[in-house]
Motif scaffolding. Structure first.
Motif, PDB file in Angstrom:
ATOM      1  N   PHE A 509      89.812 106.269 -21.772  1.00 21.34           N
ATOM      2  CA  PHE A 509      89.407 106.838 -20.480  1.00 21.34           C
ATOM      3  C   PHE A 509      88.680 108.182 -20.584  1.00 21.34           C
ATOM      4  O   PHE A 509      87.962 108.559 -19.657  1.00 21.34           O
ATOM      5  CB  PHE A 509      90.641 107.015 -19.587  1.00 21.34           C
ATOM      6  CG  PHE A 509      91.240 105.721 -19.129  1.00 21.34           C
ATOM      7  CD1 PHE A 509      90.808 105.105 -17.966  1.00 21.34           C
ATOM      8  CD2 PHE A 509      92.232 105.098 -19.875  1.00 21.34           C
ATOM      9  CE1 PHE A 509      91.366 103.902 -17.541  1.00 21.34           C
ATOM     10  CE2 PHE A 509      92.798 103.898 -19.463  1.00 21.34           C
ATOM     11  CZ  PHE A 509      92.358 103.293 -18.296  1.00 21.34           C
ATOM     12  N   LEU A 516      84.324 103.429 -21.562  1.00 17.93           N
ATOM     13  CA  LEU A 516      84.983 102.782 -20.434  1.00 17.93           C
ATOM     14  C   LEU A 516      84.068 101.740 -19.785  1.00 17.93           C
ATOM     15  O   LEU A 516      84.515 100.648 -19.406  1.00 17.93           O
ATOM     16  CB  LEU A 516      85.406 103.838 -19.410  1.00 17.93           C
ATOM     17  CG  LEU A 516      86.297 103.378 -18.258  1.00 17.93           C
ATOM     18  CD1 LEU A 516      87.532 102.656 -18.778  1.00 17.93           C
ATOM     19  CD2 LEU A 516      86.713 104.573 -17.407  1.00 17.93           C
ATOM     20  N   ILE A 530      92.193  97.095 -18.636  1.00 19.17           N
ATOM     21  CA  ILE A 530      92.214  98.266 -17.751  1.00 19.17           C
ATOM     22  C   ILE A 530      93.196  98.048 -16.602  1.00 19.17           C
ATOM     23  O   ILE A 530      93.978  98.946 -16.243  1.00 19.17           O
ATOM     24  CB  ILE A 530      90.803  98.555 -17.200  1.00 19.17           C
ATOM     25  CG1 ILE A 530      89.831  98.857 -18.355  1.00 19.17           C
ATOM     26  CG2 ILE A 530      90.840  99.716 -16.220  1.00 19.17           C
ATOM     27  CD1 ILE A 530      90.214 100.047 -19.199  1.00 19.17           C
ATOM     28  N   LEU A 547      93.639 108.142 -13.975  1.00 19.26           N
ATOM     29  CA  LEU A 547      92.935 107.086 -14.707  1.00 19.26           C
ATOM     30  C   LEU A 547      92.085 106.238 -13.762  1.00 19.26           C
ATOM     31  O   LEU A 547      90.969 105.830 -14.116  1.00 19.26           O
ATOM     32  CB  LEU A 547      93.938 106.199 -15.454  1.00 19.26           C
ATOM     33  CG  LEU A 547      94.804 106.890 -16.520  1.00 19.26           C
ATOM     34  CD1 LEU A 547      95.726 105.878 -17.196  1.00 19.26           C
ATOM     35  CD2 LEU A 547      93.939 107.580 -17.565  1.00 19.26           C
ATOM     36  N   ARG A 550      88.905 107.917 -13.101  1.00 22.77           N
ATOM     37  CA  ARG A 550      87.968 107.767 -14.214  1.00 22.77           C
ATOM     38  C   ARG A 550      87.258 106.413 -14.147  1.00 22.77           C
ATOM     39  O   ARG A 550      86.070 106.304 -14.452  1.00 22.77           O
ATOM     40  CB  ARG A 550      88.725 107.882 -15.552  1.00 22.77           C
ATOM     41  CG  ARG A 550      89.255 109.267 -15.860  1.00 22.77           C
ATOM     42  CD  ARG A 550      88.121 110.245 -16.130  1.00 22.77           C
ATOM     43  NE  ARG A 550      87.281 109.787 -17.222  1.00 22.77           N
ATOM     44  CZ  ARG A 550      85.980 110.039 -17.329  1.00 22.77           C
ATOM     45  NH1 ARG A 550      85.365 110.734 -16.391  1.00 22.77           N
ATOM     46  NH2 ARG A 550      85.287 109.588 -18.361  1.00 22.77           N
TER      47      ARG A 550
END
Length: 557
Positions: A509, A516, A530, A547, A550
């Protein structure tokens, strides 16, 4: 190491020679994962500062020690302060030692009425309490598990009666490592009642919390390798890289030179199935010796060779093994010959016979492990003892990258690792080789079995921490791979080594949006990884929100 002055202390010499039997009490500590080079003289100074020690013993084969303090408080203090400490190259683990003088009756009574407690007999000696609990946890929550290794028995206390009943029905008769579990309902006696069990569970919880705090503290930087193995475990035992053959020669020449015909073989087999005198055995031995290599692969001849091997004199057995020694690998991969070679290994007596066997197989170990019949020959050699079977583990370390991805190779390695004849040091040696080859093994369906052994079965401390950095350079491709993504999720969904999980999370991340985005561009596995990370119970809600942000940022670009 101790100074010469300390080595001459009378109490230290007395401790070294102490043969007192250790019994369970809060005074005896069980110390695991010791550096294999440690002696009692080396170990003593680490513990004498906590109080007077009555006795100390080291089992070098298992890399464990038993330390008995005079005062229970001193033992408790030593356990609390030394558990998880580094001694030389190893991070030690300490628990209180189980009672070696208890009888079953003193601990619990076997009863016919269902209870929450189960008494498990015939537990393999290689099993530890954590591994035993894993076998039963699938039936329901367990309050506590206690293993009495001296009796090969365990006591498992379930939280719910129905779960205990279900476990008893399913696990009674369960086979593991050549042992068959015998499971019965048990009534725990007063000295081992639920209160004492709870105190053990509470202590375990405290240790877990202590471990969590320690791991959180080291999240910023991945600490150095704490698994109790070092690069020394990657070297062969003779400190020189052994040369191994990639292929095994055929037996065509020996088959062409056979002089004993099938009718003669049938006649010999018939006589050997009945009563035979020593003189007749001697005659059969002389008859087969000239053709013995070729006869080993014959469907009748191999039976004759085995029977003669079993009944002949030690002198003749040595001659037979000596003649077959250069051809053991070739014979061992044949569907008939493999039985002869395994018989030779089982019947070997004395160092000379054993050495002929080792010399004949050693350089062919990698291709033998990869063969459907040859791998069983190598597994048989485990019974020859630690000094004589070390060549197996040296070969696995040297050629792990070649053997691990093989269908038979991976399963043979795992069987060797789980064998009762394998020492803790040999397990560590192979574990480090698996780590070294992790990037190749985790994407291979066979190699993944070894990764699973390391992470799920081995219980080696530091295993998550040491493998995480190996995966980071190719983290995006691993997250997008069906097999490797499973390994990534194992590292994320564990509570043992938080810093290892943190390293994986950061690499996915926070290593840059490109990583990513590459993972998210794979709809088959990348997106799933994910999603599973964001849903993981091992990650707190605050971190999940960060997260998720992100992910949004990466998707918006």
């Amino acid at each position: 190491l101790l100074s010469p002055e300390m080595e001459n202390l009378p109490e230290l010499q007395q401790l070294e020679n102490d043969e007192e039997t250790l019994v369970e009490s809060p005074t005896t500590l069980y110390v695991e994962y010791l550096d294999h080079t440690l002696s009692t003289k080396d170990l003593k100074p680490y513990f004498t500062k906590f109080g007077e020690i009555e006795s100390m013993k080291i089992d070098s084969d298992k890399d464990v020690a038993f330390i008995k303090f005079k005062n229970p408080k001193d033992a408790s203090k030593a356990k609390n302060e030394m558990n998880g400490k580094m001694i030389k190259t190893s991070e030690i683990q300490i628990t209180f030692h189980s009672h070696s003088a208890d009888s079953n009756d003193e601990i619990a009574s076997i009863v016919s009425t269902p209870t929450k407690s189960l008494w498990v007999s015939n537990v393999p000696a290689s099993l530890n309490p954590i591994e035993l609990e894993k076998k039963f946890i699938k039936f329901g929550p367990i309050e506590s598990t206690k293993l009495f290794s001296n009796k090969n028995s365990g006591l498992i206390n379930f939280e719910n009666l129905d779960d205990a009943i279900k476990a008893m029905e399913k696990m009674n008769g369960f086979e593991l490592n050549c042992s068959t579990f015998k499971v019965s309902f048990a009534k725990v006696h007063e000295s081992h009642d639920s209160d004492s069990v709870k105190s053990l569970s509470t202590e375990k919880s405290k240790d877990t919390e202590k471990g969590k705090k320690k791991s959180e503290k080291g999240k910023k930087d991945l600490p150095q390798l704490t698994i109790p193995i070092t690069t020394e475990y990657l070297k062969p035992s003779d400190d020189e890289e052994s040369e191994y053959f990639d292929t095994i020669p055929t037996l065509s020449d020996h088959l062409a030179k056979r002089t004993v015909d099938q009718n003669k073989l049938k006649e010999m087999r018939k006589k050997l199935e009945g009563h035979t005198t020593a003189k007749e055995i001697e005659s059969y031995f002389n008859t087969i010796m000239s053709d013995v290599v070729g006869l080993c692969t014959d469907y009748i001849g191999n039976v004759i060779v085995q029977k003669v091997l079993d009944r002949t004199s030690d002198e003749n057995r040595l001659k037979l093994i000596e003649k077959l020694s250069p051809h053991l690998a070739t014979v061992g991969i044949h569907k008939n010959g493999t039985w002869v070679v395994q018989k030779i290994i089982d019947e070997a007596k004395g160092p000379v016979q054993v050495q002929y066997i080792v010399n004949g197989l050693k350089k062919y170990t990698p291709p033998l492990l990869l063969d459907q019949f040859g791998n069983y020959v190598i597994q048989c050699c485990l019974r020859l003892g630690t000094q004589n079977n070390q060549f197996i583990f040296d070969a696995i370390v040297a050629k792990c990258k070649d053997i691990g991805p093989g269908r038979f190779g991976a399963r043979a390695i795992r069987a060797c690792l789980e064998s009762q004849h394998t020492t803790k040091r040999q397990q560590k040696q192979v574990a480090m080789a698996i780590v070294r080859c992790a990037t190749d093994l985790c994407v291979n369906p066979n190699g993944a079995l070894l990764i699973t052994w390391l992470l799920d079965t081995s219980s080696l401390p530091g295993r998550f921490r040491v493998i995480a950095p190996k995966l980071i350079p190719n983290i995006a491709s691993f997250c997008s791979n069906k097999l490797a993504s499973s390994t990534i999720l194992k590292l994320v969904n564990q509570r043992v080594e938080m810093d290892a999980r943190s390293t994986i999370i950061k690499s996915i991340f926070y290593q840059g949006d490109s990583v990513l985005k590459e993972i998210l561009s794979n709809p088959a596995y990348g997106v799933s990884v994910i999603q599973k990370i964001l849903a993981s119970a091992c990650i707190n809600n605050e971190e999940k929100i960060q997260l998720a942000d992100r992910v949004r940022t990466a998707l918006s670009q």
